[in-house]
Every structure is written in C-alpha cells, then in structure tokens.
Enzyme design. Structure first.
Site, PDB file in Angstrom:
ATOM      1  N   LYS A   1       0.984  -1.318   0.062  1.00  0.00           N
ATOM      2  CA  LYS A   1       0.107   0.049   0.027  1.00  0.00           C
ATOM      3  C   LYS A   1       0.809   1.223  -0.030  1.00  0.00           C
ATOM      4  O   LYS A   1       0.590   2.128  -0.844  1.00  0.00           O
ATOM      5  CB  LYS A   1      -0.918   0.042   1.221  1.00  0.00           C
ATOM      6  CG  LYS A   1      -1.951   0.799   1.103  1.00  0.00           C
ATOM      7  CD  LYS A   1      -2.880   0.711   2.455  1.00  0.00           C
ATOM      8  CE  LYS A   1      -3.709  -0.410   2.578  1.00  0.00           C
ATOM      9  NZ  LYS A   1      -4.330  -0.551   3.927  1.00  0.00           N
TER      10      LYS A   1
ATOM     11  N   ARG B   1      -3.020   3.221   8.578  1.00  0.00           N
ATOM     12  CA  ARG B   1      -3.182   2.351   7.572  1.00  0.00           C
ATOM     13  C   ARG B   1      -2.134   1.063   7.818  1.00  0.00           C
ATOM     14  O   ARG B   1      -1.131   1.372   7.596  1.00  0.00           O
ATOM     15  CB  ARG B   1      -3.552   2.701   6.579  1.00  0.00           C
ATOM     16  CG  ARG B   1      -4.298   3.863   6.406  1.00  0.00           C
ATOM     17  CD  ARG B   1      -4.085   4.675   4.728  1.00  0.00           C
ATOM     18  NE  ARG B   1      -5.169   3.706   3.896  1.00  0.00           N
ATOM     19  CZ  ARG B   1      -5.017   3.810   2.724  1.00  0.00           C
ATOM     20  NH1 ARG B   1      -4.447   4.904   2.122  1.00  0.00           N
ATOM     21  NH2 ARG B   1      -5.863   3.009   1.942  1.00  0.00           N
TER      22      ARG B   1
ATOM     23  N   MET C   1      -5.394  -5.810   9.867  1.00  0.00           N
ATOM     24  CA  MET C   1      -5.668  -4.816  10.728  1.00  0.00           C
ATOM     25  C   MET C   1      -6.411  -3.583   9.988  1.00  0.00           C
ATOM     26  O   MET C   1      -6.284  -3.142   9.142  1.00  0.00           O
ATOM     27  CB  MET C   1      -4.477  -4.293  11.371  1.00  0.00           C
ATOM     28  CG  MET C   1      -4.817  -3.312  12.747  1.00  0.00           C
ATOM     29  SD  MET C   1      -3.686  -2.229  13.153  1.00  0.00           S
ATOM     30  CE  MET C   1      -4.463  -0.770  12.629  1.00  0.00           C
TER      31      MET C   1
ATOM     32  N   ARG D   1      -3.530  -0.879  -6.567  1.00  0.00           N
ATOM     33  CA  ARG D   1      -2.826  -2.067  -6.525  1.00  0.00           C
ATOM     34  C   ARG D   1      -3.241  -3.089  -7.991  1.00  0.00           C
ATOM     35  O   ARG D   1      -4.408  -2.805  -8.187  1.00  0.00           O
ATOM     36  CB  ARG D   1      -2.956  -2.966  -5.122  1.00  0.00           C
ATOM     37  CG  ARG D   1      -4.441  -3.239  -4.836  1.00  0.00           C
ATOM     38  CD  ARG D   1      -4.868  -3.964  -3.657  1.00  0.00           C
ATOM     39  NE  ARG D   1      -6.133  -3.733  -3.399  1.00  0.00           N
ATOM     40  CZ  ARG D   1      -6.755  -4.218  -2.169  1.00  0.00           C
ATOM     41  NH1 ARG D   1      -5.904  -4.457  -1.061  1.00  0.00           N
ATOM     42  NH2 ARG D   1      -7.940  -3.988  -1.903  1.00  0.00           N
TER      43      ARG D   1
ATOM     44  N   SER E   1      11.669 -43.251 -21.486  1.00  0.00           N
ATOM     45  CA  SER E   1      10.458 -42.370 -21.160  1.00  0.00           C
ATOM     46  C   SER E   1      10.288 -42.573 -19.480  1.00  0.00           C
ATOM     47  O   SER E   1      10.276 -43.724 -19.369  1.00  0.00           O
ATOM     48  CB  SER E   1       9.040 -42.838 -21.758  1.00  0.00           C
ATOM     49  OG  SER E   1       8.092 -42.280 -21.154  1.00  0.00           O
TER      50      SER E   1
ATOM     51  N   CYS F   1       6.290 -39.711 -19.043  1.00  0.00           N
ATOM     52  CA  CYS F   1       4.841 -40.198 -19.296  1.00  0.00           C
ATOM     53  C   CYS F   1       4.193 -40.148 -17.929  1.00  0.00           C
ATOM     54  O   CYS F   1       2.853 -40.437 -17.963  1.00  0.00           O
ATOM     55  CB  CYS F   1       4.926 -41.236 -19.924  1.00  0.00           C
ATOM     56  SG  CYS F   1       5.397 -42.719 -19.582  1.00  0.00           S
TER      57      CYS F   1
ATOM     58  N   TYR G   1      10.384 -33.934 -24.155  1.00  0.00           N
ATOM     59  CA  TYR G   1       8.927 -33.667 -24.107  1.00  0.00           C
ATOM     60  C   TYR G   1       8.474 -33.930 -22.634  1.00  0.00           C
ATOM     61  O   TYR G   1       9.072 -34.735 -22.002  1.00  0.00           O
ATOM     62  CB  TYR G   1       8.228 -34.298 -25.202  1.00  0.00           C
ATOM     63  CG  TYR G   1       8.505 -35.836 -25.272  1.00  0.00           C
ATOM     64  CD1 TYR G   1       7.437 -36.478 -24.241  1.00  0.00           C
ATOM     65  CD2 TYR G   1       9.341 -36.489 -25.558  1.00  0.00           C
ATOM     66  CE1 TYR G   1       7.503 -37.900 -24.151  1.00  0.00           C
ATOM     67  CE2 TYR G   1       9.523 -38.081 -25.472  1.00  0.00           C
ATOM     68  CZ  TYR G   1       8.541 -38.611 -24.497  1.00  0.00           C
ATOM     69  OH  TYR G   1       8.366 -39.982 -24.347  1.00  0.00           O
TER      70      TYR G   1
HETATM   71  P1  ADP Z   1      -7.975  -2.027   3.506  1.00  0.00           P
HETATM   72  O1  ADP Z   1      -6.382  -2.295   3.568  1.00  0.00           O
HETATM   73  O2  ADP Z   1      -8.578  -2.741   4.561  1.00  0.00           O
HETATM   74  O3  ADP Z   1      -8.526  -1.611   2.318  1.00  0.00           O
HETATM   75  P2  ADP Z   1      -7.560   0.986   3.964  1.00  0.00           P
HETATM   76  O4  ADP Z   1      -6.280   1.248   4.573  1.00  0.00           O
HETATM   77  O5  ADP Z   1      -7.267   1.257   2.404  1.00  0.00           O
HETATM   78  O6  ADP Z   1      -7.786  -0.546   4.439  1.00  0.00           O
HETATM   79  O7  ADP Z   1      -8.532   1.949   4.506  1.00  0.00           O
HETATM   80  C1  ADP Z   1     -10.019   1.635   4.454  1.00  0.00           C
HETATM   81  C2  ADP Z   1     -10.830   2.655   3.963  1.00  0.00           C
HETATM   82  O8  ADP Z   1     -10.422   3.891   4.559  1.00  0.00           O
HETATM   83  C3  ADP Z   1     -10.549   2.644   2.604  1.00  0.00           C
HETATM   84  O9  ADP Z   1     -11.851   3.054   2.181  1.00  0.00           O
HETATM   85  C4  ADP Z   1      -9.917   3.934   2.348  1.00  0.00           C
HETATM   86  O10 ADP Z   1      -9.782   4.422   1.171  1.00  0.00           O
HETATM   87  C5  ADP Z   1      -9.914   4.700   3.432  1.00  0.00           C
HETATM   88  N1  ADP Z   1      -8.996   5.851   3.997  1.00  0.00           N
HETATM   89  C6  ADP Z   1      -7.937   5.539   4.443  1.00  0.00           C
HETATM   90  N2  ADP Z   1      -6.907   6.378   4.585  1.00  0.00           N
HETATM   91  C7  ADP Z   1      -7.829   7.375   4.373  1.00  0.00           C
HETATM   92  C8  ADP Z   1      -7.581   9.029   4.274  1.00  0.00           C
HETATM   93  N3  ADP Z   1      -6.402   9.501   4.481  1.00  0.00           N
HETATM   94  N4  ADP Z   1      -8.503   9.779   3.859  1.00  0.00           N
HETATM   95  C9  ADP Z   1      -9.779   9.250   3.615  1.00  0.00           C
HETATM   96  N5  ADP Z   1      -9.958   8.100   3.407  1.00  0.00           N
HETATM   97  C10 ADP Z   1      -9.184   7.254   3.854  1.00  0.00           C
HETATM   98 MG    MG Z   2      -7.996  -0.240   0.971  1.00  0.00          MG
HETATM   99 MG    MG Z   3      -9.148  -3.896   5.982  1.00  0.00          MG
END
Ligand code: ADP
Ligand code: MG
Ligand code: MG
Length: 889
Positions: free
Chosen positions: A23, A93, A104, A337, A773, A844, A864
């Site tokens: 991420k 995150r 998490m 991603r 074979s 085979c 083969y």
């Molecule tokens: P996951 O790995 O479970 O997708 P994310 O870290 O992407 O978790 O976040 C969960 C939600 O929170 C997602 O919809 C993401 O777009 C939103 N989100 C995360 N960080 C922000 C932020 N800085 N501002 C607004 N929305 C956020």
């Molecule tokens: Mg996400």
């Molecule tokens: Mg999640």
C-alpha cells in the site's frame, strides 16, 4: 548513522514494496507520478520487525523521525497535528508486502478529541459530519487498538437508531452521533478501565504500536499459514492526511477497477457513494451507485478519475484496483494495486494489453498461471447457485470440473443407465480397473477412500472427468444402495453435483457455466505465444483415437504413452481372459489362436485409428504392462462363489478351474511381480502379437499416405539384459511385417525408466534403447519404497501436510521429488545421452502435467513431457514459464 525508519510519500516508489509494504509503495509511486494523493509518510516494515524483536519497543530514532514527518505534513497542510483549534487529522493504515485481507483495520480521523471535534464542526459548518467523524475514531480505536469486540459498538448503533426511529446510519442526527460518541467512550472505560486518550500524539503512538502488533495477531498468522506468506516480512504503517467524503453531497468515496475484473472488458468498473467515508461503499449499509453515473453527478471528478485510471494502467501495465475519495468535488486517490480478477479476465487483459502495446507477448504468457488455464477449460458451477444450496460433503479435489448426475453405486448399473440416456455420477468406496467402464460413461466420480493419485483420481484426470476422491465423510452402504453424509441419506437415483476443482459435493442440480477451447480465442493466442517461447515439446497420454484427437486439438505434438491394457477392458475382457487361461493351462495352440484370430485384429484397428489421427507425429505405444491376473476375476469373489455353490451341494467345474488358475497366479506384491517386460520375456507371444498389430496398422496407414512414427515402448526394464533378450525379437517382427506389407516406416524401440536400477545403469540401457520415457509414478514408488495407494490412505497425505507431520514438502506423486527421484532422472538423462547422443527422453508419468515438475523436466533437458489430453494446454504454458524462469534466474 541512524537507520531511516520513516519515508515521506515523495521518497518512495513502487519498487520498495519490501520496505514500505504494498500500500505504501503504491501511495509513494502515485505521489511520484503527480497524482492527487493526500500527503503522508510510511514507517517501514523493518521498524515493525525491530519493534517486535526488541520486546515491543520502538527502535531508536523511529519516533523522532515520525514526529518530524508529522511536522512536514503540518507545513504542507497548513494545520498542526494536536492543535485543537484547527486540527490536522490523519489515517493510520497497515500495509504489508502482500495484501492480507482482514489483517488490521484502518483507523480514520485520528487527532480528534472532545475539543478538536468542535473545531471541526466550526470549520465544516456541519455538526453531523464532525460527530460522525469523531465517533468513527473512538469506535475504530476501541476495536483495533483496545481490542474491544466490535459487536458491542454495533449494539449501541442499533440502540441510537431505535431511539431515533430510523433504519440506517446516515440518517442519524448530529445529536445522535454526539450521544453515540459518549456511549462509545463509556464502553471503552467500562471494558478497559481507561479513558479514550484525548492526546492526539498518544493516539498516534498507540495506533502505530497496534499496527506493528497486528503482524503477529491470530488473524494475520492464520492467513499467512493458509496462503504460504512468510512470517518474517513485517508490516509497514501508512500515516496519511485525511480527506473527507462525508462533508456533504458533493463529496463521496468509492472503489474502481480500471477494467472489468470478471470479464476483463476494457471499461472502468466500480461503485461510489456520496456523503460517505472509508469503507461505507463496501459495507453494504447503503446501496452504492455504479461508477459511470459520476459522469453526470460529478463531472469534474469523473474526468479526473478516467484520466487517472488510464495513467495508472499505462504506468503499472496492469489492471488496477483503486480507492478514491471526493471532497467537495475534488478527487483524491487513496490506494491502487493490481486488481484480483477471474481467469477469463486475466487472459483477456493480458492479450488486450499486448494489442495495446503495453506489454510483450512473453510478459502476457508469464502473467497467466497454470491453474487459470485449468479453470478456463473445465465447466464450473455458478457460485451464486452454490451459495444457495450449501455443501453436503467435502473430499479431495482430485480432478477438476463440474458434474451433475444421478447417483449409482456400481459400474454396470452406471453403464446401463448412461446408455438409457441418464447423466450418471458413479459413487464407490474406491475404484479399481473393474470400474473403468462405469467411469467412462459417468459425468463424475465420487469415492469415499483414496488420495489425489488413487485409481479413481488418475483415471478421472486421464478421462477429463470431474472427480472428488477420499470423501471420508460419506458412509456408503452398497447393500442398501445409499450413502449417508452429514445426516442426509442419498439413495440410488438421487441427483448430486460434484465440483472436482474444490472437492465439494452438493445435493441436487447446480447449474454450470460451460467454457470450451474453441470459443476462447484469447486463450489460444496466449498458448500460441507460449509455444514460441518453450523448448520442451508437449505430448499427450492417449489410449484411443478420440483421446488422441482431443490431444491434438489441444496442441499435443505426439503421443507419449498409449496404454495397451485399456484395450483389453470392457467387452474385450472376456476374450483376453480366454487367452490368459489357455496360456496358464499350457495350451499353446489355443493361446496363439486367440491372440492371432481375435486380439490381433482388434489391436490393429485401435492402433490404426490412432496413427490416422496423429498423422505426422510420433506415437509411443507401451507393450502390455500390468500383471495378467488384473484381467481375471478377483480371488475373494471366486472363493466366495465356489463356497456358496458347495453349501448348496452344487459344483461348477469351470469356476473351480478358474479359481485354481487365479490362485496359482496370485502374487503377494503384484506391483513388484510378474508384469512389464518380465511378462513379455516369459510369454513373448503377447508382445510379438502387439508389435505385429502396431506395424500392420502403421504400414496400412502409411500406404494411404499417412505419416506414421510408431515407437514401441518396453515397460519396467531393470537390467539391460532384459532388453537384450526381448528387443531384437520384437524388431524382427517389425521388419518382417514391413517386408510383408512392402513398405518401410520410421520407427523406434525404447524403454520406460521406472525402476531405480534402470536409471542407475542408463548408460548400458541406452546402448540398446533408442528412447527413454520416465514413468515417474512407478519411479517414485520404487525410489521411496512406498506403495502409492496404500500410502496415501495411511500416512502420505499426513507426511505432506505442513500442519500435520510435515515430513515431505509436497506429495511426491503430485510434484516430482526433485532432490531424490529427480536425481535419478538427471543421472539417467546424462548417462543415457553420453551413450547415445540422439537419445529421445521424455516423461509420461502423471507429473508430466504438473507445473513444477515440468519446470524440472525443462531444466534437466528432456525433449518432451507427456500428460493427459486435458492437461496439454496447461503443460504448454508451464513449459514456456520454465524458459522464462530460467532467463530470470
Ligand atoms: P484496507 O487495507 O482494508 O483496504 P485501507 O487502509 O485502504 O484499508 O482503508 C480503509 C478505508 O479507509 C478505505 O476505504 C480507504 O480509502 C479509507 N481511507 C484510508 N485512509 C484515508 C484517508 N487518509 N482519507 C480518507 N479515507 C481514507
Ligand atoms: Mg484499501
Ligand atoms: Mg481492512
């Protein structure tokens, strides 16, 4: 020098996934190419590992670097973190090297407290928004950091909705949210004895720690165990400025794929919700809007999203799965991603991207995984329908595909019902060669015992029939003609659906979606490209013209194994028995008569059909291999029949004679007994008849202009003298027939290498044999000293189970044991080629259709691999992958 633990988004890029997590690396990459990403920074996976290894202490310098990075954010945003009069808010995150769903949960709106919430209200002029944001923080902090069970929060949400007399969260009033926030804080106090921390820096510190610790949480460990992800990667922490999709109806949040993840169609695919934050879109609380509607509802955001989507695809050269948020009309990117997709979409996207000039053909080939090809070529159940019905029982996914039919418990009835037009599922405790005629007509096969390489499984794969094997949850009663599973009784004639790809069994009819090779032009293009890359040829194991024709359609370049014993089954068993019994009586004349008058013409016809289909390509025919008693009735059966007759005071001299013969032929270890070339040496008439049939057929076909390349394969050689004894005799037959027919054909004589001694003396053997074979099924059995069918039932599956005995990395009958069995193969190739440079070498055994084994065969220089016709496309791809892997390493 102190370690750098913290990277601003500007400092990273997509290549730094190990250090920054997936991420974080992608947020950095998007920032680098100028996309609108809320500013932020990443604490590295190394910091996580250091924290976990140092008794849960932040490594030296880490926190200072984080504080500095927060200072930089403050400058950019013109707001201070911890300033209650105009707070800077962030999300925290987690993000590991690999995306690990459910590891998490993200904490949003971090930095709010009882004071700051008022400032947020004043700034936005929206009390409802401010309190909703605050309660989310308290809720997520309570759940994620303080480990309070989620449902306790949910119950309070239900309570407020009941109080306000409404159904959904967005209807909750500002006062409602304020009340809920207080309840959440009280809940935290009650559950943990502490107050929700009002100090934003303390919130941040504890959230970061929680992310680090979550790496070793049960959910994460289980997930890694299940998916084979290493436990020592650690997770990064992303700290990112908040943007708000819930500040009114010109704001929103959504998810989108750059192409349709189920079909691969090139068109933006996704959903959004106005006035929503974070995961509201996927939570199902409100029904989201299809992403194309953005074009009317938020034209500016739509334009930006479309442009970004194109840009990301060109940049990553892959289909992307994106998260975005619109704040007061402005679009922000929060994640990208490579998107998960179906096999069909994977293939279409790869081919389209080649046509669009984004990726090379080789890259397209390398992207497709072998099991995706498998999925595309087998009909499959509609998962929506599956969800409605539920699983009746689960066994081993022995042979992929979806089958629906009526249950029958023996091969004869199955055959009879199938002839009458019924779709049949053959259910057996386990199968033996006696059941093959039932298997041939069945839509699918279900067995109670046996492993993934049990008779049922092997034959089912050969036939391309779905099979669920080793379904130990069944209690089959052949006498009552029914089975019981999980309290349900299924009687003969009831309908079952079998999913051989997953091992699931369902009661009743599950509708299928049925793909075919011909209407998958994209798949064909991928395989054509694979053909240009690979060096290994792909041949097929086929026993009759139909199988051979299928193999050819799927791209086989030869027949690597034609098993002649299958030609003596079904309605021919009786004729073959006649020959065996005559031989056993010592009635040489009768023996020869049955061979010449009855069996020879039948075999000639079989071979002729195959040669015609395989025009221009080599066909390896194996001489009779199994012990002869496999073609006679079972000993126990005869004993019982004769005993019953006796108690009735009757007798049947013919039966008794048969019993005596069967008794006489009984072996304690048939696998190591009178079979293979031993049979041909002690009873040469059988082999000479077969060779005559092969060459008569070959000459007949050649006379019609068909290009035939017969290769006669002698099974189970252990000593070169066995070949010395039998091969010249057989070559003489070949020459005689060609002379009689007045035509010469190109041919070879060679042998199976399936006994370790043969591999060890390959140099000697190659002096006589023109080709090798590898019969890796037997070679594996004999190298390990393991009888496959017994072992899989008793201990082998446990040996290969990482959660059980964990003695073997994989089941050696599924993937070649490269270190042991592979060493024998390598030795045989090297010494065989040293003795005869143009020695043709292939495999085979069933491993010929398995990806890691194919890679190995490529590396040791085989010519083969030969596999079941249905595996040919998979093998074509895997052989190309072997070349690509070699280049990369
Ligand atoms: P996951 O790995 O479970 O997708 P994310 O870290 O992407 O978790 O976040 C969960 C939600 O929170 C997602 O919809 C993401 O777009 C939103 N989100 C995360 N960080 C922000 C932020 N800085 N501002 C607004 N929305 C956020
Ligand atoms: Mg996400
Ligand atoms: Mg999640």
């Amino acid at each position: 020098m102190t370690t750098k633990w913290v990277y601003a988004f500007e400092e990273g890029n997509a290549a730094m996934r190990d250090l920054l997590g997936g991420k974080g690396a992608n947020l950095a990459e998007m920032t680098g190419i100028g996309l609108p990403v809320p500013p932020g920074f990443i604490i590295t996976t190394e910091a996580c590992l250091a924290y976990l290894n140092q008794g849960e202490q932040f490594p030296e310098g880490m926190w200072d670097q984080a504080v500095t990075a927060m200072g930089e954010l403050a400058k950019k945003m013109n707001r201070q973190f911890g300033d209650n009069s105009d707070p800077l808010l962030v999300s925290v995150r987690s993000g590991a090297r690999f995306s690990m769903p459910g590891m998490m949960d993200t904490i949003l709106n971090l930095g709010l407290n009882d004071e700051a919430v008022k400032a947020l209200e004043a700034r936005s002029g929206d009390a409802r928004f401010a309190w909703d944001a605050y309660r989310r923080l308290v809720q997520m902090f309570g759940k994620v950091v303080l480990d309070i069970e989620g449902h306790l929060f949910e119950e309070l949400l239900d309570r407020i909705k009941a109080e306000e007399g409404i159904q959904t969260d967005p209807e909750i009033s500002a006062q409602g949210w304020q009340k809920v926030t207080q309840w959440f804080k009280d809940l935290i106090k009650k559950e943990t004895g502490e107050e929700f921390p009002q100090d934003p820096w303390q919130q941040l510190e504890r959230a970061v720690e929680a992310v680090f610790k979550s790496w070793n949480g049960k959910r994460a460990v289980d997930y890694r165990n299940a998916t084979g992800i290493s436990h020592d990667l650690g997770t990064a922490v992303n700290i990112q400025t908040m943007v708000f999709g819930n500040v009114g109806w010109d704001s929103g949040s959504g998810v989108a794929f750059t192409r349709d993840p189920s079909t691969g169609e090139r068109d933006l695919f996704g959903e959004y919700l106005f006035n929503a934050q974070g995961e509201d879109v996927v939570s199902g609380a409100r029904t989201p809007t299809e992403v194309h509607h953005l074009a009317e509802e938020a034209p500016e955001a739509w334009k930006t999203l479309s442009t970004i989507s194109d840009k990301l695809e060109k940049h990553y050269r892959n289909m992307q799965d994106m998260e975005f948020t619109i704040e007061n009309g402005k679009l922000w990117m929060l994640q990208t991603r490579n998107g998960k997709r179906t096999a069909a979409a994977e293939v279409k996207i790869a081919v389209d991207m080649v046509d669009e000039g984004l990726i090379s053909q080789e890259e397209a080939v390398s992207r497709i995984e072998w099991f995706q090809i498998d999925q595309l070529l087998h009909p499959r159940f509609d998962e929506e329908e599956v969800a409605k019905v539920g699983v009746l029982a689960k066994g081993l996914n022995a042979s992929p595909g979806a089958a629906v039919g009526k249950v029958y418990f023996d091969a004869d009835t199955a055959e009879e019902k199938a002839k009458a037009g019924e779709a049949v599922i053959l259910v057996r405790p386990e199968t033996t060669p006696d059941d093959v005629h039932g298997m041939l007509v069945a839509e699918g096969i279900l067995t109670q015992h046996g492993g993934a390489t049990s008779h049922a499984a092997v034959v089912a794969r050969q036939l391309g029939k779905p099979c669920v094997a080793g379904c130990e949850g069944l209690r089959i009663s052949l006498k009552e003609r029914q089975f019981e599973a999980d309290g349900t009784v299924v009687k003969e004639g009831d309908t079952l659906s079998l999913d051989g790809g997953t091992g699931r069994v369902f009661l009743g009819v599950i509708p299928t979606v049925a793909p075919s090779f011909d209407d998958q032009p994209e798949l064909q293009r991928i395989l054509d490209w694979a053909d240009q890359i690979r060096r290994l040829e792909v041949w097929a194991n086929a026993d009759d013209p139909d199988q051979a024709a299928r193999a050819r359609r799927y791209g086989a370049q030869g027949i690597g194994l034609c098993r002649t014993e299958h030609m003596f089954l079904g309605d021919r068993t009786e004729k073959f028995q006649q020959a065996v019994l005559a031989a056993e009586r010592g009635d040489r004349d009768e023996f020869q008569r049955v061979l010449d008058d009855i069996l020879l013409p039948l075999q000639r016809e079989d071979f002729y059909g195959i040669f015609k289909v395989m025009d221009g390509l080599p066909v390896i025919i194996r001489l009779l291999d199994p012990p002869l008693h496999e073609f006679l009735p079972a000993l126990e059966e005869l004993v019982e029949q004769v005993a019953i007759l006796k108690t009735q005071g009757k007798s049947d001299p013919q039966k008794e004679a048969l019993l005596a013969t069967v008794r006489d032929m009984h072996e304690f270890n048939p696998m190591l007994g009178l079979r293979g070339c031993r049979l041909g040496i002690t009873m040469p008439e059988l082999n000479t008849m077969q060779v005559r049939a092969i060459f008569e057929a070959a000459c007949d076909a050649a006379k019609e202009g068909t290009v035939v390349k017969p290769e006669v394969m002698i099974p189970l050689t252990s000593h070169v003298n066995e070949l010395n004894r039998i091969q010249p005799l057989l070559e003489d037959v070949a020459k005689t027939v060609m002379k009689e027919k007045g035509i010469e054909v190109e041919y070879k004589f060679g042998t199976m290498i399936e006994i370790p001694r043969a591999a060890l003396t390959a140099g000697e053997i190659a002096e006589v044999a023109q080709f090798f074979s590898f019969g890796t099924n037997d070679l594996t059995q004999m190298a390990f000293g393991i009888s496959r069918d017994d072992a899989e039932r008793k201990f082998l599956l446990r040996y290969a189970d990482p959660h059980d005995l964990n003695i073997l990395p994989t089941n050696p009958f599924q993937a070649i044991d490269q270190i042991g069995v592979g060493r024998l193969m390598q030795m045989a190739v090297d010494e065989g080629r040293a003795a005869r440079p143009d020695l043709e070498v292939g495999i085979c055994g069933e491993h010929g259709g398995e990806a890691s084994s194919i890679d190995f065969c490529h590396r040791i220089g085989l010519d083969y691999v030969s596999c079941s016709p249905f595996r040919v496309p998979v093998a074509r791809l895997a052989a190309a992958h072997a070349v690509i892997n070699e280049k990369r390493s």
